[in-house]
Design a protein around this motif. Structure first.
Motif, PDB file in Angstrom:
ATOM      1  N   LEU A 357       0.835  -1.206   0.000  1.00  0.00           N
ATOM      2  CA  LEU A 357       0.000   0.000   0.000  1.00  0.00           C
ATOM      3  C   LEU A 357       0.870   1.257   0.000  1.00  0.00           C
ATOM      4  CD1 LEU A 357      -2.749  -1.077   2.554  1.00  0.00           C
ATOM      5  CD2 LEU A 357      -3.184  -0.364   0.193  1.00  0.00           C
ATOM      6  N   GLU A 358       1.893   1.253   0.841  1.00  0.00           N
ATOM      7  CA  GLU A 358       2.753   2.428   0.958  1.00  0.00           C
ATOM      8  C   GLU A 358       3.520   2.684  -0.346  1.00  0.00           C
ATOM      9  OE1 GLU A 358       3.747   5.731   3.225  1.00  0.00           O
ATOM     10  OE2 GLU A 358       2.337   4.103   3.637  1.00  0.00           O
ATOM     11  N   LEU A 359       3.807   1.630  -1.076  1.00  0.00           N
ATOM     12  CA  LEU A 359       4.503   1.771  -2.356  1.00  0.00           C
ATOM     13  C   LEU A 359       3.551   2.133  -3.491  1.00  0.00           C
ATOM     14  CD1 LEU A 359       7.046  -1.147  -1.962  1.00  0.00           C
ATOM     15  CD2 LEU A 359       7.651   1.239  -2.404  1.00  0.00           C
ATOM     16  N   GLY A 360       2.283   2.287  -3.182  1.00  0.00           N
ATOM     17  CA  GLY A 360       1.329   2.819  -4.154  1.00  0.00           C
ATOM     18  C   GLY A 360       0.664   1.820  -5.071  1.00  0.00           C
ATOM     19  N   PHE A 361       0.689   0.530  -4.728  1.00  0.00           N
ATOM     20  CA  PHE A 361       0.032  -0.457  -5.589  1.00  0.00           C
ATOM     21  C   PHE A 361      -1.483  -0.338  -5.469  1.00  0.00           C
ATOM     22  CE2 PHE A 361       4.287  -2.103  -5.122  1.00  0.00           C
ATOM     23  CZ  PHE A 361       4.571  -2.561  -6.396  1.00  0.00           C
ATOM     24  N   LYS A 362      -2.155  -0.397  -6.621  1.00  0.00           N
ATOM     25  CA  LYS A 362      -3.609  -0.223  -6.669  1.00  0.00           C
ATOM     26  C   LYS A 362      -4.354  -1.549  -6.719  1.00  0.00           C
ATOM     27  CE  LYS A 362      -2.965   4.220  -6.960  1.00  0.00           C
ATOM     28  NZ  LYS A 362      -3.134   5.031  -5.737  1.00  0.00           N
ATOM     29  N   THR A 363      -3.687  -2.567  -7.229  1.00  0.00           N
ATOM     30  CA  THR A 363      -4.271  -3.903  -7.310  1.00  0.00           C
ATOM     31  C   THR A 363      -3.378  -4.852  -6.529  1.00  0.00           C
ATOM     32  OG1 THR A 363      -5.189  -3.452  -9.506  1.00  0.00           O
ATOM     33  CG2 THR A 363      -4.972  -5.763  -8.858  1.00  0.00           C
ATOM     34  N   ILE A 364      -3.932  -5.463  -5.488  1.00  0.00           N
ATOM     35  CA  ILE A 364      -3.139  -6.347  -4.628  1.00  0.00           C
ATOM     36  C   ILE A 364      -3.796  -7.726  -4.618  1.00  0.00           C
ATOM     37  CG2 ILE A 364      -2.259  -6.754  -2.292  1.00  0.00           C
ATOM     38  CD1 ILE A 364      -2.205  -3.707  -1.915  1.00  0.00           C
ATOM     39  N   ILE A 365      -3.080  -8.709  -5.137  1.00  0.00           N
ATOM     40  CA  ILE A 365      -3.582 -10.076  -5.254  1.00  0.00           C
ATOM     41  C   ILE A 365      -3.011 -10.909  -4.113  1.00  0.00           C
ATOM     42  CG2 ILE A 365      -3.655 -12.125  -6.727  1.00  0.00           C
ATOM     43  CD1 ILE A 365      -3.152 -10.143  -9.115  1.00  0.00           C
ATOM     44  N   ASN A 430      -8.441   0.900   3.897  1.00  0.00           N
ATOM     45  CA  ASN A 430      -7.692   1.273   2.688  1.00  0.00           C
ATOM     46  C   ASN A 430      -8.445   0.941   1.399  1.00  0.00           C
ATOM     47  OD1 ASN A 430      -4.782   2.174   3.569  1.00  0.00           O
ATOM     48  ND2 ASN A 430      -5.310   0.434   4.880  1.00  0.00           N
ATOM     49  N   ALA A 431      -9.768   0.818   1.514  1.00  0.00           N
ATOM     50  CA  ALA A 431     -10.576   0.426   0.357  1.00  0.00           C
ATOM     51  C   ALA A 431     -10.496   1.431  -0.785  1.00  0.00           C
ATOM     52  CB  ALA A 431     -12.030   0.234   0.786  1.00  0.00           C
ATOM     53  N   LEU A 432     -10.236   2.700  -0.482  1.00  0.00           N
ATOM     54  CA  LEU A 432     -10.144   3.717  -1.532  1.00  0.00           C
ATOM     55  C   LEU A 432      -8.756   3.769  -2.157  1.00  0.00           C
ATOM     56  CD1 LEU A 432     -12.158   6.644   0.126  1.00  0.00           C
ATOM     57  CD2 LEU A 432     -12.958   4.953  -1.535  1.00  0.00           C
ATOM     58  N   LYS A 433      -7.773   3.216  -1.484  1.00  0.00           N
ATOM     59  CA  LYS A 433      -6.398   3.243  -1.996  1.00  0.00           C
ATOM     60  C   LYS A 433      -6.104   2.092  -2.940  1.00  0.00           C
ATOM     61  CE  LYS A 433      -4.008   5.558   1.837  1.00  0.00           C
ATOM     62  NZ  LYS A 433      -2.912   5.414   2.835  1.00  0.00           N
TER      63      LYS A 433
END
Length: 610
Positions: A357-365, A430-433
């Motif tokens: 999240l901190e590194l800015g990933f928008k899709t996390i599998i 973090n649902a919006l991130k």
């Protein structure tokens, strides 16, 4: 039915100001529809239930007074209460004078709207004295964990009981009362379960951090890692060591160049055996047991993201290490922001998610995030260093949870269940991130994620090659030395602060011991002055950055536990109450002095080694 728009708008504005914006938005949407289908409000503020064809109060004035008197008598000197049902909010307003916090649970949006148009609660809502909780809100678990974890709340959670607003709720909401009570108790346990005074983890974590500081200051600064890599790619895969991981490995090996892979240390051996190269490996073990996960050579560009409280032997072994300070006051106080801060949690996969999240990933599998045993009883993937059926997992109390896909149940244990709740908290916040896709295809269902097969995830999200990054450099040696000197100066200040609190606490303990052993009849006025001395020390402790940095959290929970025992006895006589209060505080001071002395020794050892 005429709603008082002025009062309603003031109350909704107070909710929007930060006490409960989701409820405010739901109310605004509801009021646009003007769909009061079940309840109406009479001129004398009694509520009529059309479904059950009854008024909420048989005798409004008498019932309000009865429940007001009953609740006060059942919770004398309590710092907070929980109340089921908002009703017309008159009881809430009246009770608010007597408690620091009142948490009001309600499932009917119509009743919220009627109540908030009847009584001006704007001051109570804005100050946090009254908190309204929509028990049907999707993120109600998140709200509870935040509220109950507050500094002035968690100490006294053992006082919890659920009061009802009036007899109407016990007649028509019996099952809802039972459900919300169980739900609250469950989340109280999550807050307090790790506050065991006998646990060595807080002190061990602190000692590790002090010992790791010199090595940390020579590692890759976290902020440099962020500046070079944040937002440079959208898709991440977080790999955990659950038993479902094995069926995903072949596909993961084929697509590894199209996603940034975060690997929990326990799954590292499994990935390397399949020639899968993780981009990041996370570790936060306080002990040296995790060394067994790092027996194989790592790829040259893999970053080892390590918590600053990890066992020092891990730091000595690993290359390309980015040692990261936690987002907690105990670390933030040292002002080493170049090496922090991240809410790494208490579980290594949690660390991986927050890093992604901190590194800015928008899709996390998510892969291998079972948090449950598989059908064969395995706790981990094949290749896990301590075996697929790790014996340590058998020690915990088991329970059943909804399985992945919502089909049937899975077997888990309380530690995994706690992890699950904390991950759900993380994902909901973090649902919006980012969007979280659970491609584990096994284990427990995890809320606030979309369940999708790994094959579908690959088809939808893995379309381009990930960038290649060079390993960031550590700080120049002269800057690292300056930061270490700054660290040492702060530690010396902490040593002096610790000694001051030890002296004050020991002096008060000795005074209380002399008083209680005097065998004299202690006058009320004298006991009141003793309590004033206790409150003076409490104020110093509660406003000290050193004491409130989290290191002594379990000890402060014991303060609340011991005082809660006195409050639970519901002593009416003030003199007798104060006597028992002083006894409880003396008992707590003994625990506090011991913990403070241990912390002082840890500081002295760290300074000696410098």
């Amino acid at each position: 039915m005429n709603l008082n728009a002025e009062i309603l708008n003031k109350n909704i504005a107070a909710l929007i100001s930060g006490t409960n914006e989701p409820l405010a938005r739901k109310l605004l949407d509801f009021l646009k529809s003007k769909s009061f289908t079940r309840f109406s409000l009479s001129e004398d503020f009694n509520i009529y239930d059309k479904s059950n064809q009854t008024f909420m109060y048989e005798n409004l004035e008498n019932e309000l007074e009865h429940f007001y008197t009953h609740i006060l008598a059942s919770s004398p000197r309590y710092p907070f209460i929980c109340l089921y049902g908002i009703a017309n909010a008159f009881l809430v307003k009246k009770l608010a004078r007597h408690y620091k916090h009142i948490f009001v649970f309600e499932s009917e949006l119509e009743l919220f709207a009627l109540a908030l148009s009847s009584v001006d609660l704007s001051l109570e809502l804005t100050s946090g004295k009254v908190y309204l909780i929509d028990s049907l809100e999707e993120k109600v678990a998140t709200q509870l964990l935040i509220l109950f974890d507050q500094k002035d709340m968690f100490e006294y959670l053992l006082l919890y009981e659920l009061f009802i607003n009036n007899a109407y709720y016990s007649r028509f909401y019996e099952q809802e009362l039972k459900n919300i009570n169980e739900f609250i108790l469950e989340h109280i346990q999550i807050v307090i379960r790790n506050l065991n005074l006998n646990s060595e983890l807080p002190l061990l974590s602190y000692q590790n951090f002090l010992n790791n500081a010199p090595t940390m200051l020579q590692s890759i600064p976290f902020q440099k890692l962020l500046s070079q890599r944040k937002g440079k790619f959208d898709t991440a895969i977080v790999v955990s060591a659950g038993p479902s991981l094995n069926k995903q490995l072949e596909l993961l090996a084929r697509v590894q160049e199209k996603a940034v892979i975060f690997c929990a240390d326990g799954s590292l051996n499994t990935l390397l055996a399949c020639k899968i190269k993780p981009d990041y490996v996370t570790n936060l073990d306080y002990s040296d047991h995790a060394l067994k996960f790092f027996q194989c050579a790592l790829p040259s560009k893999t970053i080892n993201a390590i918590s600053a409280s990890t066992h020092p032997s891990m730091l000595a072994k690993l290359e390309n290490k980015c040692v990261i300070l936690k987002t907690t006051p105990i670390y933030e106080r040292f002002g080493l922001s170049e090496f922090g801060y991240l809410d790494v949690g208490t579980q290594v996969s949690h660390f991986s998610y927050v890093l992604a999240l901190e590194l800015g990933f928008k899709t996390i599998i998510m892969l291998g995030q079972d948090l449950a045993f598989d059908e064969a009883g395995n706790s981990h993937a094949k290749g896990f260093a301590y075996g697929q059926s790790f014996e340590a997992e058998e020690e915990f109390t088991k329970l059943k949870v909804l399985a992945y896909g919502g089909k049937g149940e899975g077997l888990t244990h309380y530690t995994w269940y706690d992890y699950k709740i904390k991950l759900e908290f993380l994902f909901s916040c973090n649902a919006l991130k980012a969007k979280f896709y659970n491609a584990t295809e096994g284990g427990a269902r995890i809320a606030f994620t979309e369940e999708l097969s790994f094959k579908e995830c690959c088809e939808r999200f893995l379309s381009k090659e990930k960038p290649e990054f060079e390993v960031p450099k550590s700080l120049p040696e002269n800057k690292s030395k300056k930061l270490l000197l700054k660290f040492k100066e702060k530690l010396q200040k902490d040593q002096k602060t610790c000694e001051l609190f030890l002296n004050d606490s020991t002096s008060l303990y000795q005074a209380l011991d002399n008083i209680l052993n005097s065998n004299k009849d202690l006058p009320l006025e004298f006991l009141q002055s003793v309590k004033a001395s206790i409150e003076k020390l409490n104020f110093s402790l509660d406003t000290s950055d050193f004491c409130q940095d989290g290191m002594l959290r379990a000890v402060f929970f014991q303060r609340g536990r011991l005082i809660s025992k006195v409050l639970n006895s519901k002593i009416q006589d003030e003199k007798l109450y104060l006597f028992h209060f002083v006894c409880a505080y003396k008992e707590w001071l003994e625990l506090f002095i011991q913990a403070l002395d241990e912390r002082k020794k840890a500081i002295e050892e760290a300074l000696f080694e410098r």
